[in-house]
Design a protein around this motif. Structure first.
Motif, mmCIF file in Angstrom:
data_model
loop_
_atom_site.group_PDB
_atom_site.id
_atom_site.type_symbol
_atom_site.label_atom_id
_atom_site.label_comp_id
_atom_site.label_asym_id
_atom_site.label_seq_id
_atom_site.Cartn_x
_atom_site.Cartn_y
_atom_site.Cartn_z
ATOM 1 N N ASP A 37 2.791 3.351 -4.781
ATOM 2 C CA ASP A 37 1.669 3.597 -5.690
ATOM 3 C C ASP A 37 1.750 2.742 -6.953
ATOM 4 O OD1 ASP A 37 0.681 5.741 -8.139
ATOM 5 O OD2 ASP A 37 -0.696 5.304 -6.475
ATOM 6 N N TYR A 49 -6.697 0.657 0.001
ATOM 7 C CA TYR A 49 -6.435 0.741 1.430
ATOM 8 C C TYR A 49 -7.003 2.040 2.015
ATOM 9 C CZ TYR A 49 -3.836 0.487 5.817
ATOM 10 O OH TYR A 49 -3.499 0.437 7.133
ATOM 11 N N ARG A 50 -6.862 3.153 1.299
ATOM 12 C CA ARG A 50 -7.385 4.431 1.794
ATOM 13 C C ARG A 50 -8.906 4.383 1.922
ATOM 14 N NH1 ARG A 50 -3.962 6.574 -2.363
ATOM 15 N NH2 ARG A 50 -1.917 7.164 -1.529
ATOM 16 N N CYS A 102 -2.783 1.015 -2.702
ATOM 17 C CA CYS A 102 -2.896 2.136 -1.771
ATOM 18 C C CYS A 102 -4.260 2.805 -1.864
ATOM 19 C CB CYS A 102 -1.776 3.147 -2.040
ATOM 20 S SG CYS A 102 -1.782 3.823 -3.712
ATOM 21 N N CYS A 111 0.813 -1.216 0.000
ATOM 22 C CA CYS A 111 0.000 0.000 0.000
ATOM 23 C C CYS A 111 0.852 1.274 0.000
ATOM 24 C CB CYS A 111 -0.935 0.003 1.206
ATOM 25 S SG CYS A 111 -2.139 -1.334 1.192
ATOM 26 N N TRP A 112 2.123 1.159 0.374
ATOM 27 C CA TRP A 112 2.981 2.342 0.434
ATOM 28 C C TRP A 112 3.425 2.765 -0.962
ATOM 29 C CZ3 TRP A 112 4.132 5.590 4.328
ATOM 30 C CH2 TRP A 112 5.202 6.475 4.150
#
Length: 322
Positions: free
Chosen positions: A262, A309-310, A306, A259-260
């Motif tokens: 992109d 996840y957001r 990501c 997720c970190w």
């Protein structure tokens, strides 16, 4: 020290001529007694091979017609550098082994047909109907057919004429009778039956004691070695550095890495599976619905981890499609 050369390869022309002579002279496998299909190509297990009666490792001549015979590739591998009698003696012990597992197999099948089983010591509350263990049923049928065929073979009864056999023993008694039969060590196709019974014994072991399903959960935080764990494992130990870590922490660390960045992207099914392994539930349908409602952009190579996840941990979680 000089290496020992293979006399078969160092005399390839003579060995080739000998092979053609053996194939022309024989049609039946010298170990199992079954016909050999000479049209099959290696590495087919039933393809034709030339075997030495006295192995080369024991001084046998691989270029002598008198010392060579026709066999199946499978039978030749089973015999290795041993004698035919070795395979037949081994069959006796291998036949008794499945007999000890017949009762657990029947119990496993019985528990699916009758929840709680028939044994009064097994008390179980009401449960939904359990699917019948068809794999166990098929395995019992294969064991029964193989054992009775071997018994008929030992007694000289035609395997296809079942009316000549008035015996009605159960499967366990049949296997034990085969193991103690006086002709077991002299039957021509003992090697073939040994191969079949070995295969059935491996399947029985897999059914009674299935291997634990393990999958990759992430890398070690010290040496970055990929770690694997079962569904019920709470702790994992790195096989390289020996560090013990909580399985859930390793899973979340892997998810954080995805997720970190992109650039880490995947399909809705891949993302759903990766999140589920880490303990976060989001279905494939939810991800595609977010896209349809304009909340989640779709790139040429899939969705960004990501972005999902957001949305999953953000305020929109309460409004997500269930």
């Amino acid at each position: 020290m000089a290496s020992r050369s293979n006399p078969r390869r160092s005399n390839g022309h003579r060995r080739g001529m000998l092979r053609r002579r053996v194939l022309a002279a024989y049609d039946v496998c010298a170990i199992c007694g079954k016909p050999v299909d000479k049209t099959l190509r290696s590495p087919h297990p039933m393809s034709a091979e030339v075997d030495e009666l006295i192995p080369v490792s024991r001084g046998g001549d691989p270029l002598s017609f008198a010392n060579c015979r026709l066999t199946h590739r499978r039978c030749n591998r089973l015999k290795s550098d041993k004698s035919d009698e070795y395979a037949r003696r081994q069959l006796e012990g291998k036949t008794v082994s499945p007999a000890r597992d017949i009762t657990p197999l029947h119990d496993s099948l019985d528990a699916t047909l009758h929840p709680g089983g028939h044994s009064p010591v097994r008390i179980q509350t009401a449960t939904p109907p359990t699917p019948i263990r068809l794999d166990v049923l098929d395995l019992i049928d294969m064991l029964d057919a193989t054992a009775r065929e071997l018994w008929h073979r030992l007694d000289g009864i035609d395997a296809l004429d079942w009316r000549k056999d008035k015996r009605n023993e159960d499967l366990k008694a049949t296997l034990i009778a085969c193991a103690g039969h006086p002709k077991l060590t002299t039957v021509a196709d003992a090697g073939l039956y040994m191969h079949v019974i070995n295969d059935l014994a491996r399947k029985v072991d897999t059914v009674l004691d299935p291997p634990e399903q393990r999958r990759e959960i992430g890398t070690c935080e010290l040496c970055e070695t990929m770690l694997t764990a079962g569904a019920a494992d709470q702790w994992v130990t790195c096989p390289v550095c020996g560090r013990e870590q909580r399985a859930q922490t390793v899973k979340l660390r892997r998810l954080k890495t995805l997720c970190w960045d992109d650039s880490e992207r995947g399909s809705a099914a891949d993302i759903s599976k990766a999140f589920a392994v880490s303990g976060l539930k989001v279905s494939r349908k939810t991800i595609t619905t977010w896209e349809q409602r304009g909340k989640l952009p779709r790139h040429a190579d899939g969705y960004a981890y990501c972005d999902v996840y957001r949305l999953l941990i953000g305020p929109d979680l309460t409004k997500s499609v269930r």
